[in-house]
Design a protein around this motif. Sequence first.
Motif, PDB file in Angstrom:
ATOM      1  N   GLN A   6      12.180 -14.756   3.982  1.00  0.00           N
ATOM      2  CA  GLN A   6      11.133 -14.123   3.833  1.00  0.00           C
ATOM      3  C   GLN A   6      11.797 -12.640   3.328  1.00  0.00           C
ATOM      4  O   GLN A   6      11.100 -11.865   2.392  1.00  0.00           O
ATOM      5  CB  GLN A   6      10.498 -13.455   5.130  1.00  0.00           C
ATOM      6  N   ARG A   7      12.980 -11.932   3.635  1.00  0.00           N
ATOM      7  CA  ARG A   7      13.538 -10.923   3.113  1.00  0.00           C
ATOM      8  C   ARG A   7      14.017 -11.167   1.610  1.00  0.00           C
ATOM      9  O   ARG A   7      13.577 -10.152   0.803  1.00  0.00           O
ATOM     10  CB  ARG A   7      14.887 -10.653   3.854  1.00  0.00           C
ATOM     11  N   GLU A  10      10.581 -10.915  -0.549  1.00  0.00           N
ATOM     12  CA  GLU A  10      10.171  -9.545  -0.547  1.00  0.00           C
ATOM     13  C   GLU A  10      11.025  -8.974  -1.572  1.00  0.00           C
ATOM     14  O   GLU A  10      10.327  -8.241  -2.193  1.00  0.00           O
ATOM     15  CB  GLU A  10      10.170  -8.747   0.779  1.00  0.00           C
ATOM     16  N   TYR A  13       9.959 -10.151  -4.861  1.00  0.00           N
ATOM     17  CA  TYR A  13       8.613  -9.614  -5.324  1.00  0.00           C
ATOM     18  C   TYR A  13       8.673  -8.038  -5.689  1.00  0.00           C
ATOM     19  O   TYR A  13       8.091  -7.692  -6.529  1.00  0.00           O
ATOM     20  CB  TYR A  13       7.665  -9.624  -3.998  1.00  0.00           C
ATOM     21  N   ASN A  14       9.379  -7.376  -4.749  1.00  0.00           N
ATOM     22  CA  ASN A  14       9.521  -5.845  -5.124  1.00  0.00           C
ATOM     23  C   ASN A  14      10.323  -5.556  -6.583  1.00  0.00           C
ATOM     24  O   ASN A  14       9.856  -4.607  -7.335  1.00  0.00           O
ATOM     25  CB  ASN A  14      10.672  -5.017  -3.987  1.00  0.00           C
ATOM     26  N   ASN A  42       1.821 -16.235   0.604  1.00  0.00           N
ATOM     27  CA  ASN A  42       1.482 -14.995   0.285  1.00  0.00           C
ATOM     28  C   ASN A  42       0.638 -14.761  -0.838  1.00  0.00           C
ATOM     29  O   ASN A  42       1.078 -15.019  -2.051  1.00  0.00           O
ATOM     30  CB  ASN A  42       2.812 -14.172   0.057  1.00  0.00           C
ATOM     31  N   TYR A  45       1.248 -12.298  -3.789  1.00  0.00           N
ATOM     32  CA  TYR A  45       2.486 -12.868  -4.772  1.00  0.00           C
ATOM     33  C   TYR A  45       1.869 -13.747  -6.004  1.00  0.00           C
ATOM     34  O   TYR A  45       1.955 -13.406  -7.128  1.00  0.00           O
ATOM     35  CB  TYR A  45       3.535 -13.846  -4.088  1.00  0.00           C
TER      36      TYR A  45
END
Length: 281
Positions: A6-7, A10, A13-14, A42, A45
């Motif tokens: 998950q990290r 993210e 994605y960022n 998600n 995304y």
Amino acid sequence: MPQVDQRMAEQAYNDANRLFVDEDYNAALENYNKAISLNEKNADYFLKRSACHLKLKNFTDALSDANDATKLDPSNAQCYLRKGIACFSLEEFETAKTAFEKGFTIDPSNSSFKTWLRKCEAELQATNASSAPAPTAPASTSTPAPVDPSKIRHEWYQTASDVIVTVFIKNAKKDDVKVRFAEKELDVDVALSVSNYVLDVDLCDEIVPAESSFQILSTKIEIKMKKKVAARWASLESTDATIKVTKWDEASKDDKPTYPSSSKKQERLGQTRQRSCRREA
């Protein structure tokens, strides 16, 4: 999903969002791909990758991502906005209008839906006007002028994962279009009123035939070939050049998809064999 995945999702994605703001859409797409590979649940995304595909003019991929986002978050008006824009770009105006209407019912405060609905109405009216017979025109028994295969052009561009070829033939019928994929070959055969349009290409690098596809639109035939390796092709067609592919990440951040013009066509036994041109540097 494991917390570490998950990290990582993210973070990718960022990073993709920052690259998108910087208009480095190819690099942004790679990071959106990474985020989705780590988390396919998600909707944001898929929604942002759809926007990225729109910037790269990958309209079919943009539509696919918008549909996936809608399935994951059907109450999100932005999903229908992305879907509508992708459909509009593909000249599927009725479908686009339906998507915009659905989004507007969810978020009537978003003025973008009204703008796009007006555009759809204008396109649909223009289409209906052009197809409607003139009320005072006498009946005509003439047939449409035959299409000259030598006048048909094609263009191509690529992303890290796909090569897209567009053949500009209007109103092609499904039964008249034959597209065959092989590991290093693309064959397109379209039956026309007088002769056939044929595009035979010995590809620059290998593709995955089972994951390649095509669709017939009102103004064109769009062919999407899945690359076997995420590399940058020097040209669509195989050449004698020593370097035919390079690593995708070796490209400049400002490198955007280009649209080479179609190559010369050669008359062959009442058909046209169209060889693709080299892509301009």
